[in-house]
Design a protein around this motif. Structure first.
Motif, PDB file in Angstrom:
ATOM      1  N   PRO A 235      15.917  -7.446  -9.823  1.00 20.27           N
ATOM      2  CA  PRO A 235      17.279  -7.342  -9.289  1.00 20.27           C
ATOM      3  C   PRO A 235      17.621  -5.989  -8.688  1.00 20.27           C
ATOM      4  O   PRO A 235      18.343  -5.916  -7.676  1.00 20.27           O
ATOM      5  CB  PRO A 235      18.153  -7.658 -10.510  1.00 20.27           C
ATOM      6  CG  PRO A 235      17.307  -8.555 -11.350  1.00 20.27           C
ATOM      7  CD  PRO A 235      15.910  -8.073 -11.168  1.00 20.27           C
ATOM      8  N   THR A 236      17.126  -4.902  -9.266  1.00 23.19           N
ATOM      9  CA  THR A 236      17.411  -3.570  -8.723  1.00 23.19           C
ATOM     10  C   THR A 236      16.200  -2.951  -8.019  1.00 23.19           C
ATOM     11  O   THR A 236      16.224  -1.767  -7.706  1.00 23.19           O
ATOM     12  CB  THR A 236      17.870  -2.621  -9.844  1.00 23.19           C
ATOM     13  OG1 THR A 236      16.795  -2.442 -10.778  1.00 23.19           O
ATOM     14  CG2 THR A 236      19.086  -3.196 -10.569  1.00 23.19           C
ATOM     15  N   ALA A 237      15.152  -3.745  -7.804  1.00 25.34           N
ATOM     16  CA  ALA A 237      13.912  -3.285  -7.159  1.00 25.34           C
ATOM     17  C   ALA A 237      13.209  -2.203  -7.964  1.00 25.34           C
ATOM     18  O   ALA A 237      12.421  -1.435  -7.416  1.00 25.34           O
ATOM     19  CB  ALA A 237      14.181  -2.792  -5.737  1.00 25.34           C
ATOM     20  N   ALA A 238      13.476  -2.143  -9.296  1.00 23.81           N
ATOM     21  CA  ALA A 238      12.733  -1.202 -10.133  1.00 23.81           C
ATOM     22  C   ALA A 238      11.274  -1.612 -10.263  1.00 23.81           C
ATOM     23  O   ALA A 238      10.405  -0.775 -10.500  1.00 23.81           O
ATOM     24  CB  ALA A 238      13.379  -1.104 -11.511  1.00 23.81           C
ATOM     25  N   CYS A 239      11.007  -2.901 -10.119  1.00 23.48           N
ATOM     26  CA  CYS A 239       9.639  -3.410 -10.127  1.00 23.48           C
ATOM     27  C   CYS A 239       9.484  -4.327  -8.924  1.00 23.48           C
ATOM     28  O   CYS A 239      10.296  -5.230  -8.710  1.00 23.48           O
ATOM     29  CB  CYS A 239       9.348  -4.149 -11.425  1.00 23.48           C
ATOM     30  SG  CYS A 239       7.642  -4.761 -11.576  1.00 23.48           S
ATOM     31  N   VAL A 240       8.453  -4.089  -8.140  1.00 23.09           N
ATOM     32  CA  VAL A 240       8.199  -4.850  -6.920  1.00 23.09           C
ATOM     33  C   VAL A 240       6.759  -5.326  -6.950  1.00 23.09           C
ATOM     34  O   VAL A 240       5.846  -4.564  -7.294  1.00 23.09           O
ATOM     35  CB  VAL A 240       8.443  -3.993  -5.660  1.00 23.09           C
ATOM     36  CG1 VAL A 240       8.166  -4.803  -4.397  1.00 23.09           C
ATOM     37  CG2 VAL A 240       9.855  -3.448  -5.642  1.00 23.09           C
ATOM     38  N   VAL A 241       6.553  -6.611  -6.602  1.00 23.62           N
ATOM     39  CA  VAL A 241       5.215  -7.186  -6.556  1.00 23.62           C
ATOM     40  C   VAL A 241       4.971  -7.726  -5.151  1.00 23.62           C
ATOM     41  O   VAL A 241       5.816  -8.448  -4.605  1.00 23.62           O
ATOM     42  CB  VAL A 241       5.041  -8.310  -7.594  1.00 23.62           C
ATOM     43  CG1 VAL A 241       3.632  -8.887  -7.527  1.00 23.62           C
ATOM     44  CG2 VAL A 241       5.322  -7.784  -8.995  1.00 23.62           C
ATOM     45  N   VAL A 242       3.800  -7.387  -4.576  1.00 27.84           N
ATOM     46  CA  VAL A 242       3.466  -7.778  -3.208  1.00 27.84           C
ATOM     47  C   VAL A 242       2.106  -8.478  -3.218  1.00 27.84           C
ATOM     48  O   VAL A 242       1.178  -8.029  -3.899  1.00 27.84           O
ATOM     49  CB  VAL A 242       3.406  -6.548  -2.268  1.00 27.84           C
ATOM     50  CG1 VAL A 242       3.152  -6.978  -0.827  1.00 27.84           C
ATOM     51  CG2 VAL A 242       4.695  -5.742  -2.367  1.00 27.84           C
ATOM     52  N   GLY A 243       1.992  -9.570  -2.482  1.00 27.60           N
ATOM     53  CA  GLY A 243       0.701 -10.226  -2.330  1.00 27.60           C
ATOM     54  C   GLY A 243      -0.212  -9.414  -1.440  1.00 27.60           C
ATOM     55  O   GLY A 243       0.130  -9.109  -0.293  1.00 27.60           O
ATOM     56  N   GLY A 244      -1.377  -9.031  -1.962  1.00 27.07           N
ATOM     57  CA  GLY A 244      -2.267  -8.137  -1.221  1.00 27.07           C
ATOM     58  C   GLY A 244      -3.704  -8.613  -1.211  1.00 27.07           C
ATOM     59  O   GLY A 244      -4.020  -9.751  -1.586  1.00 27.07           O
ATOM     60  N   LEU A 245      -4.601  -7.709  -0.794  1.00 34.29           N
ATOM     61  CA  LEU A 245      -6.009  -8.014  -0.624  1.00 34.29           C
ATOM     62  C   LEU A 245      -6.857  -6.878  -1.173  1.00 34.29           C
ATOM     63  O   LEU A 245      -6.454  -5.711  -1.129  1.00 34.29           O
ATOM     64  CB  LEU A 245      -6.354  -8.212   0.863  1.00 34.29           C
ATOM     65  CG  LEU A 245      -5.618  -9.301   1.631  1.00 34.29           C
ATOM     66  CD1 LEU A 245      -5.917  -9.162   3.116  1.00 34.29           C
ATOM     67  CD2 LEU A 245      -6.016 -10.671   1.141  1.00 34.29           C
ATOM     68  N   GLN A 246      -8.044  -7.233  -1.650  1.00 34.07           N
ATOM     69  CA  GLN A 246      -9.051  -6.235  -1.987  1.00 34.07           C
ATOM     70  C   GLN A 246     -10.071  -6.194  -0.862  1.00 34.07           C
ATOM     71  O   GLN A 246     -10.602  -7.228  -0.460  1.00 34.07           O
ATOM     72  CB  GLN A 246      -9.741  -6.570  -3.304  1.00 34.07           C
ATOM     73  CG  GLN A 246     -10.774  -5.529  -3.729  1.00 34.07           C
ATOM     74  CD  GLN A 246     -11.521  -5.944  -4.981  1.00 34.07           C
ATOM     75  OE1 GLN A 246     -11.505  -7.103  -5.364  1.00 34.07           O
ATOM     76  NE2 GLN A 246     -12.192  -5.000  -5.620  1.00 34.07           N
ATOM     77  N   MET A 247     -10.341  -5.010  -0.338  1.00 39.22           N
ATOM     78  CA  MET A 247     -11.229  -4.843   0.809  1.00 39.22           C
ATOM     79  C   MET A 247     -12.570  -4.254   0.382  1.00 39.22           C
ATOM     80  O   MET A 247     -12.629  -3.379  -0.484  1.00 39.22           O
ATOM     81  CB  MET A 247     -10.589  -3.920   1.850  1.00 39.22           C
ATOM     82  CG  MET A 247      -9.327  -4.477   2.472  1.00 39.22           C
ATOM     83  SD  MET A 247      -9.662  -5.950   3.457  1.00 39.22           S
ATOM     84  CE  MET A 247      -8.020  -6.340   4.038  1.00 39.22           C
ATOM     85  N   ASP A 248     -13.642  -4.743   1.028  1.00 36.98           N
ATOM     86  CA  ASP A 248     -14.962  -4.172   0.773  1.00 36.98           C
ATOM     87  C   ASP A 248     -15.237  -3.058   1.772  1.00 36.98           C
ATOM     88  O   ASP A 248     -14.356  -2.637   2.536  1.00 36.98           O
ATOM     89  CB  ASP A 248     -16.036  -5.256   0.808  1.00 36.98           C
ATOM     90  CG  ASP A 248     -16.200  -5.874   2.198  1.00 36.98           C
ATOM     91  OD1 ASP A 248     -15.566  -5.394   3.164  1.00 36.98           O
ATOM     92  OD2 ASP A 248     -16.977  -6.842   2.319  1.00 36.98           O
ATOM     93  N   ALA A 249     -16.480  -2.577   1.801  1.00 39.76           N
ATOM     94  CA  ALA A 249     -16.823  -1.431   2.658  1.00 39.76           C
ATOM     95  C   ALA A 249     -16.708  -1.755   4.137  1.00 39.76           C
ATOM     96  O   ALA A 249     -16.558  -0.855   4.961  1.00 39.76           O
ATOM     97  CB  ALA A 249     -18.240  -0.946   2.334  1.00 39.76           C
ATOM     98  N   ALA A 250     -16.790  -3.042   4.512  1.00 35.84           N
ATOM     99  CA  ALA A 250     -16.714  -3.448   5.918  1.00 35.84           C
ATOM    100  C   ALA A 250     -15.325  -3.967   6.294  1.00 35.84           C
ATOM    101  O   ALA A 250     -15.178  -4.653   7.292  1.00 35.84           O
ATOM    102  CB  ALA A 250     -17.765  -4.519   6.222  1.00 35.84           C
ATOM    103  N   PHE A 251     -14.316  -3.625   5.510  1.00 32.07           N
ATOM    104  CA  PHE A 251     -12.924  -4.028   5.769  1.00 32.07           C
ATOM    105  C   PHE A 251     -12.767  -5.552   5.728  1.00 32.07           C
ATOM    106  O   PHE A 251     -11.897  -6.096   6.402  1.00 32.07           O
ATOM    107  CB  PHE A 251     -12.427  -3.501   7.101  1.00 32.07           C
ATOM    108  CG  PHE A 251     -11.349  -2.453   6.955  1.00 32.07           C
ATOM    109  CD1 PHE A 251     -10.302  -2.648   6.075  1.00 32.07           C
ATOM    110  CD2 PHE A 251     -11.394  -1.286   7.684  1.00 32.07           C
ATOM    111  CE1 PHE A 251      -9.319  -1.685   5.923  1.00 32.07           C
ATOM    112  CE2 PHE A 251     -10.411  -0.313   7.545  1.00 32.07           C
ATOM    113  CZ  PHE A 251      -9.370  -0.511   6.652  1.00 32.07           C
ATOM    114  N   ARG A 252     -13.595  -6.223   4.932  1.00 30.00           N
ATOM    115  CA  ARG A 252     -13.465  -7.660   4.760  1.00 30.00           C
ATOM    116  C   ARG A 252     -12.785  -7.950   3.428  1.00 30.00           C
ATOM    117  O   ARG A 252     -13.026  -7.270   2.443  1.00 30.00           O
ATOM    118  CB  ARG A 252     -14.832  -8.339   4.818  1.00 30.00           C
ATOM    119  CG  ARG A 252     -15.528  -8.222   6.150  1.00 30.00           C
ATOM    120  CD  ARG A 252     -16.950  -8.726   6.082  1.00 30.00           C
ATOM    121  NE  ARG A 252     -17.730  -8.002   5.087  1.00 30.00           N
ATOM    122  CZ  ARG A 252     -19.052  -8.064   4.986  1.00 30.00           C
ATOM    123  NH1 ARG A 252     -19.729  -8.832   5.805  1.00 30.00           N
ATOM    124  NH2 ARG A 252     -19.686  -7.382   4.052  1.00 30.00           N
ATOM    125  N   SER A 253     -11.972  -8.976   3.410  1.00 34.70           N
ATOM    126  CA  SER A 253     -11.246  -9.329   2.204  1.00 34.70           C
ATOM    127  C   SER A 253     -12.188  -9.923   1.159  1.00 34.70           C
ATOM    128  O   SER A 253     -12.909 -10.883   1.433  1.00 34.70           O
ATOM    129  CB  SER A 253     -10.140 -10.330   2.544  1.00 34.70           C
ATOM    130  OG  SER A 253      -9.538 -10.826   1.377  1.00 34.70           O
TER     131      SER A 253
END
Length: 386
Positions: free
Chosen positions: A272-290
């Protein structure tokens, strides 16, 4: 002893009492031997329980999920470049059992053409090229691509490739192919430019332009941003379709780099106050691949990663993976999770809820975190204070 050996030994410990009974019974095959084996099994069971070895073995056997640094992206990823100029096959698939092998090509001028059955053949003028392509439902077509106009013309070839064989015969004998191609073609597609590539006008990559910067305003006025990391020209890259479908972006909060990556800002869950924010993300390898999907949680001025999948901790045929979705977040860092088992459906709502214990990889501990799930719902508190 490495992890697989430790897990195997852990699985053997609960069976030691029974093993003692069997061995003594085999070595002393009398009623007294059976009784002595039973007493030895009871004594072994009591000793194992007294020292907590059975419980410890169960814990070790159900913690094969790595966490900690295993969720971090490569510290300095670089785009993987193709070794040589020319045509590039970026994907292949087989139609049916023993059917034609179709390929997706990025041609030397950057044109992306799908469902090519075989290779490309240059015409004498050097700018036009021929191929046999699959059009669906068992039908094929003869394709003529003009590099100067970035245009693809198609002629139906319904009679088991008869037109294609006729065109190839004309080409091999050095004669003009126009004499055997009907006029006009059934389709004529003018390709459109996309970051150094040339795409068909209805291709999914060109439907939504890749914005150089994405922004999301939080409830407290702070801003999440995600600048695009793709180069302007995708032709030198080895797998341009992978980067175009999942473009890497750097995740920033108030302009400060988080050290994590996303492909968009569509999955943002905030308290409610944005004290905790969660975002859908990716883990990248050495070749910038997900490598895998992540949930990136910002709490107490720090970023933490947790996997978007979990497992039941089993091995072999009993191993199961489940999807994890963050539903809501509280200001004190309490995450409400939805844990679902795939049910051969693309829609999240059609998946089956999970009940039982699962193990989720989180960044703040080196092994999987045990979660008790009831009807697909679980609760997780983001990392304790540093």
């Amino acid at each position: 002893m490495d992890l697989p050996d430790r897990i195997a030994a852990s699985r053997l410990i609960p069976w030691l009492p029974l093993l003692c009974w069997v061995l003594i019974g085999v070595a002393w095959p009398t009623p007294w031997g059976v009784l002595a084996g039973l007493l030895a099994a009871i004594l072994a069971q009591a000793l194992l329980q007294r020292h907590g070895l059975i419980a410890a073995a169960a814990m070790r056997a159900h913690q094969p999920v790595p966490g900690g640094q295993a969720l971090r992206s490569h510290p300095a990823p670089r785009f993987q470049l193709r070794g040589e100029a020319g045509d590039q096959v970026v994907q292949q698939c087989e139609i049916g059992m023993g059917g034609p092998v179709l390929a997706v090509y990025v041609l030397r001028d950057g044109a992306l053409i799908e469902d090519v059955d075989g290779g490309w053949h240059d015409l004498p003028d050097g700018s036009r090229r021929l191929a046999h392509v699959y059009r669906g439902q068992g039908s094929h077509a003869v394709a003529l691509y003009d590099e100067r106009l970035h245009q693809l013309s198609l002629w139906d070839d319904p009679d088991s490739g008869a037109l294609w064989r006729c065109v190839r015969r004309q080409l091999d004998e050095g004669r003009a192919i126009a004499a055997v191609l009907p006029s006009p073609p059934v389709a004529c597609l003018r390709f459109v430019a996309f970051r150094g590539l040339w795409l068909p006008p209805t291709h999914r990559w060109g439907q939504q332009p890749l914005l150089p910067l994405l922004r999301h305003r939080l409830a407290d006025g702070r801003e999440l941003s995600a600048p695009l990391l793709l180069p302007d020209d995708l032709r030198p890259l080895r797998e341009p379709e992978r980067y175009a479908l999942c473009p890497p972006r750097r995740l920033c909060l108030q302009g400060q780099d988080s050290g994590h990556y996303v492909s968009d800002l569509e999955a943002v869950v905030e308290s409610p106050t944005a004290a905790c924010v969660v975002v859908g993300g990716l883990q990248m390898d050495a070749a910038f691949r997900s490598c895998q999907g992540l949930w990136l949680a910002h709490h107490r001025q720090a970023w933490w990663a947790l996997a978007d999948t979990c497992s039941n901790g089993q091995t072999g045929a009993d191993h199961r993976y489940y999807g994890v979705k963050v539903v809501s977040v509280s200001d004190d860092g309490l995450l409400q999770l939805r844990v679902m088992e795939p049910a051969f459906a693309l829609e999240w709502e059609q998946r089956r809820p999970v009940t039982g214990r699962v193990y989720l990889a989180v960044e703040w501990q080196p092994v999987g975190l045990a979660l008790d799930v009831v009807d697909g719902r679980a609760v997780l508190r983001v990392a304790p204070a540093r």
